[in-house]
Design a protein around this motif. Sequence first.
Motif, PDB file in Angstrom:
ATOM      1  N   PRO A 203       0.856  -1.304  -0.041  1.00 35.23           N
ATOM      2  CA  PRO A 203       0.008   0.092   0.078  1.00 35.23           C
ATOM      3  C   PRO A 203       0.867   1.215  -0.087  1.00 35.23           C
ATOM      4  CG  PRO A 203      -0.134  -0.993   1.936  1.00 35.23           C
ATOM      5  CD  PRO A 203       0.728  -1.894   1.533  1.00 35.23           C
ATOM      6  N   CYS A 204       0.672   2.211  -1.002  1.00 38.88           N
ATOM      7  CA  CYS A 204       1.321   3.231  -1.297  1.00 38.88           C
ATOM      8  C   CYS A 204       0.809   4.452  -1.983  1.00 38.88           C
ATOM      9  CB  CYS A 204       2.917   2.992  -1.544  1.00 38.88           C
ATOM     10  SG  CYS A 204       2.899   2.278  -3.139  1.00 38.88           S
ATOM     11  N   MET A 205       1.334   5.475  -2.146  1.00 39.03           N
ATOM     12  CA  MET A 205       0.520   6.702  -2.803  1.00 39.03           C
ATOM     13  C   MET A 205       0.679   6.253  -4.425  1.00 39.03           C
ATOM     14  SD  MET A 205      -0.897   9.667  -2.495  1.00 39.03           S
ATOM     15  CE  MET A 205      -0.199  10.363  -0.909  1.00 39.03           C
ATOM     16  N   LEU A 206      -0.507   6.501  -5.140  1.00 40.81           N
ATOM     17  CA  LEU A 206      -0.292   6.086  -6.591  1.00 40.81           C
ATOM     18  C   LEU A 206      -0.014   7.463  -7.418  1.00 40.81           C
ATOM     19  CD1 LEU A 206      -0.758   4.478  -8.933  1.00 40.81           C
ATOM     20  CD2 LEU A 206      -3.457   5.198  -8.953  1.00 40.81           C
ATOM     21  N   VAL A 207       0.777   7.590  -8.299  1.00 45.84           N
ATOM     22  CA  VAL A 207       1.208   8.645  -8.962  1.00 45.84           C
ATOM     23  C   VAL A 207       0.860   8.365 -10.364  1.00 45.84           C
ATOM     24  CG1 VAL A 207       3.137  10.380  -9.348  1.00 45.84           C
ATOM     25  CG2 VAL A 207       2.955   9.340  -7.189  1.00 45.84           C
ATOM     26  N   THR A 208       0.265   9.543 -11.256  1.00 42.73           N
ATOM     27  CA  THR A 208      -0.006   9.106 -12.571  1.00 42.73           C
ATOM     28  C   THR A 208       0.801  10.464 -13.380  1.00 42.73           C
ATOM     29  OG1 THR A 208      -2.098  10.148 -12.382  1.00 42.73           O
ATOM     30  CG2 THR A 208      -2.013   7.902 -12.364  1.00 42.73           C
ATOM     31  N   GLY A 209       1.059  10.208 -14.793  1.00 45.51           N
ATOM     32  CA  GLY A 209       1.524  11.339 -15.649  1.00 45.51           C
ATOM     33  C   GLY A 209       2.905  10.893 -16.034  1.00 45.51           C
ATOM     34  N   ASN A 210       3.446  11.677 -16.815  1.00 49.16           N
ATOM     35  CA  ASN A 210       4.740  11.866 -17.359  1.00 49.16           C
ATOM     36  C   ASN A 210       5.855  12.246 -16.302  1.00 49.16           C
ATOM     37  OD1 ASN A 210       6.716  11.170 -19.305  1.00 49.16           O
ATOM     38  ND2 ASN A 210       6.562  12.997 -20.199  1.00 49.16           N
ATOM     39  N   VAL A 211       6.188  11.622 -15.279  1.00 48.58           N
ATOM     40  CA  VAL A 211       7.088  11.829 -14.207  1.00 48.58           C
ATOM     41  C   VAL A 211       8.428  11.647 -14.831  1.00 48.58           C
ATOM     42  CG1 VAL A 211       7.834  11.808 -12.051  1.00 48.58           C
ATOM     43  CG2 VAL A 211       5.306  11.527 -12.641  1.00 48.58           C
ATOM     44  N   GLN A 212       9.337  12.640 -14.770  1.00 51.35           N
ATOM     45  CA  GLN A 212      10.813  12.099 -15.358  1.00 51.35           C
ATOM     46  C   GLN A 212      11.677  11.460 -14.226  1.00 51.35           C
ATOM     47  OE1 GLN A 212      11.647  12.404 -18.677  1.00 51.35           O
ATOM     48  NE2 GLN A 212       9.416  13.235 -18.710  1.00 51.35           N
ATOM     49  N   PRO A 213      12.676  10.657 -14.464  1.00 43.21           N
ATOM     50  CA  PRO A 213      13.514  10.136 -13.449  1.00 43.21           C
ATOM     51  C   PRO A 213      14.263  10.968 -12.371  1.00 43.21           C
ATOM     52  CG  PRO A 213      13.674   8.931 -15.600  1.00 43.21           C
ATOM     53  CD  PRO A 213      12.982  10.140 -15.834  1.00 43.21           C
ATOM     54  N   ASP A 214      14.589  12.386 -12.950  1.00 42.46           N
ATOM     55  CA  ASP A 214      15.294  13.024 -12.163  1.00 42.46           C
ATOM     56  C   ASP A 214      14.245  13.686 -11.043  1.00 42.46           C
ATOM     57  OD1 ASP A 214      13.811  14.503 -14.025  1.00 42.46           O
ATOM     58  OD2 ASP A 214      15.335  16.051 -14.437  1.00 42.46           O
ATOM     59  N   GLU A 215      12.798  13.603 -11.284  1.00 43.27           N
ATOM     60  CA  GLU A 215      11.953  14.044 -10.344  1.00 43.27           C
ATOM     61  C   GLU A 215      11.536  13.075  -9.260  1.00 43.27           C
ATOM     62  OE1 GLU A 215       9.316  17.088 -12.977  1.00 43.27           O
ATOM     63  OE2 GLU A 215       8.958  15.135 -13.317  1.00 43.27           O
ATOM     64  N   TYR A 216      12.189  11.798  -9.216  1.00 41.35           N
ATOM     65  CA  TYR A 216      11.730  10.888  -8.497  1.00 41.35           C
ATOM     66  C   TYR A 216      12.048  11.102  -6.925  1.00 41.35           C
ATOM     67  CZ  TYR A 216      10.811   7.381 -12.489  1.00 41.35           C
ATOM     68  OH  TYR A 216      10.111   6.849 -13.434  1.00 41.35           O
TER      69      TYR A 216
ATOM     70  N   ASP B 120       3.563  20.090 -17.024  1.00 40.64           N
ATOM     71  CA  ASP B 120       4.666  20.567 -16.056  1.00 40.64           C
ATOM     72  C   ASP B 120       4.161  20.750 -14.641  1.00 40.64           C
ATOM     73  OD1 ASP B 120       6.589  20.092 -18.170  1.00 40.64           O
ATOM     74  OD2 ASP B 120       6.659  21.979 -18.452  1.00 40.64           O
ATOM     75  N   SER B 121       2.728  20.491 -14.405  1.00 43.63           N
ATOM     76  CA  SER B 121       2.124  20.879 -13.155  1.00 43.63           C
ATOM     77  C   SER B 121       1.636  19.638 -12.429  1.00 43.63           C
ATOM     78  CB  SER B 121       1.052  21.985 -13.518  1.00 43.63           C
ATOM     79  OG  SER B 121       0.286  22.150 -12.465  1.00 43.63           O
ATOM     80  N   TYR B 122       1.980  19.839 -11.256  1.00 45.52           N
ATOM     81  CA  TYR B 122       1.468  18.687 -10.364  1.00 45.52           C
ATOM     82  C   TYR B 122       0.191  19.002  -9.730  1.00 45.52           C
ATOM     83  CZ  TYR B 122       5.925  15.892 -10.747  1.00 45.52           C
ATOM     84  OH  TYR B 122       6.866  15.165 -11.527  1.00 45.52           O
ATOM     85  N   SER B 123      -0.756  17.933  -9.329  1.00 47.72           N
ATOM     86  CA  SER B 123      -1.976  18.449  -8.459  1.00 47.72           C
ATOM     87  C   SER B 123      -2.033  17.044  -7.730  1.00 47.72           C
ATOM     88  CB  SER B 123      -3.175  18.333  -9.485  1.00 47.72           C
ATOM     89  OG  SER B 123      -3.172  19.506 -10.393  1.00 47.72           O
ATOM     90  N   LEU B 124      -2.672  17.432  -6.461  1.00 47.47           N
ATOM     91  CA  LEU B 124      -3.013  16.505  -5.485  1.00 47.47           C
ATOM     92  C   LEU B 124      -4.456  15.988  -5.448  1.00 47.47           C
ATOM     93  CD1 LEU B 124      -0.941  18.114  -2.508  1.00 47.47           C
ATOM     94  CD2 LEU B 124      -0.166  16.359  -3.910  1.00 47.47           C
ATOM     95  N   LEU B 125      -4.669  14.857  -5.462  1.00 48.29           N
ATOM     96  CA  LEU B 125      -5.865  14.304  -5.729  1.00 48.29           C
ATOM     97  C   LEU B 125      -6.483  14.125  -3.998  1.00 48.29           C
ATOM     98  CD1 LEU B 125      -5.564  11.700  -8.277  1.00 48.29           C
ATOM     99  CD2 LEU B 125      -5.989  14.113  -8.643  1.00 48.29           C
ATOM    100  N   THR B 126      -7.798  14.608  -3.860  1.00 48.63           N
ATOM    101  CA  THR B 126      -8.314  14.562  -2.506  1.00 48.63           C
ATOM    102  C   THR B 126      -9.301  13.544  -2.316  1.00 48.63           C
ATOM    103  OG1 THR B 126     -10.021  16.179  -3.242  1.00 48.63           O
ATOM    104  CG2 THR B 126      -8.091  17.026  -2.282  1.00 48.63           C
ATOM    105  N   SER B 127      -9.493  12.978  -1.191  1.00 44.94           N
ATOM    106  CA  SER B 127     -10.552  11.927  -0.655  1.00 44.94           C
ATOM    107  C   SER B 127     -11.820  12.760  -0.564  1.00 44.94           C
ATOM    108  CB  SER B 127      -9.886  11.259   0.576  1.00 44.94           C
ATOM    109  OG  SER B 127      -9.970  12.374   1.661  1.00 44.94           O
ATOM    110  N   GLU B 128     -12.025  13.847  -0.435  1.00 45.51           N
ATOM    111  CA  GLU B 128     -13.251  14.413  -0.152  1.00 45.51           C
ATOM    112  C   GLU B 128     -13.637  15.404  -1.384  1.00 45.51           C
ATOM    113  OE1 GLU B 128     -13.589  16.384   3.762  1.00 45.51           O
ATOM    114  OE2 GLU B 128     -13.161  14.540   4.828  1.00 45.51           O
TER     115      GLU B 128
END
Length: 327
Positions: free
Chosen positions: A138-151, A179-187
Amino acid sequence: MKNKYRILKIVVTVIILGLLLSFSLKRFSSQTITDNKISVKMSEKTPVYFVDEKDIREIVKKENPSGKVGNLNIPALEKKINSLPAVDSANVYLNLNGKLNLDIKQRVPVFRLNKDGRDFYVDEKGVEFPISKTYSHPCMLVTGNVQPDEYEKLAELVEKIDKDDFSKKYFIGISKNKDSYSLLTSEGNYRVEIGDLDNIDFKVKGFKTFVEKYLVYQDPQKYNMVSVKYQNQIVTTLNPYFKENDSLLKAGKMELAKAPSPSASAVTKKTEAKPKAAETKKPASASVKPKENTKPKTHTKETKKTEKKTSAPAQSKPKPKPKVKIE
């Protein structure tokens, strides 16, 4: 003579010790490594089960088919275990009683990344490793074109979210769009736009203040997006499918419709400026003494020109309707 006896005693003791050592080594190397003499320990802090103890024992048997201590190549066995994708490090050593010890540290995933149609885990060091068929962590799910230098920066963000009770309660995923990140919320149906991965603590603190002082009194379905990527300000976008927002959206459309367009105001300014210039020229021509008959003709030509100039833009360019852009 005494020195000769001493040298002879030393030589004899060395020979005896050498014989005993060779005999013990021969006996030690002839020992078989049974299952009882194989000890596998997992030394990671967070319990994960990507590597099975049975698989490690199978690798030991393949690397040493005879099962004897003398035929075991410890460096090769250690290299083989370290080559497993889910293994961070491995330490293999033998005791004097012939017991084989394997201390293994597995990789602990920080987040699971869905990228280009494939899923894989990423640990705190920014290392990718494949998902397991028998175990899901169980861990956070990340989607999108994330580059290895951003890991690594992304792993730091996920660890901060996991350690903070407020963030852990609200944020369940991360998505990247361009190039923009967004946090997905539970509510609710909204997402929290954070932009880049810099100043994360400040951005999360701003969203926390917005929730505690305003959002707790509102319906979470009211907004489509809450943006904290701008410095010292929070920008919200209304949800167009929420019924209570209909009046607000209609009022916004009416305000945009009342606002004059810049092209229409520019045309009116041009039409007002040119007739004023023609009016100032008329009294100047009347004050001049009528010595020659050519000046009135030039005056009529100028007035005709000004009339053509003033009438042309009024007839050719009608006022365009203002454009309305609704988010």
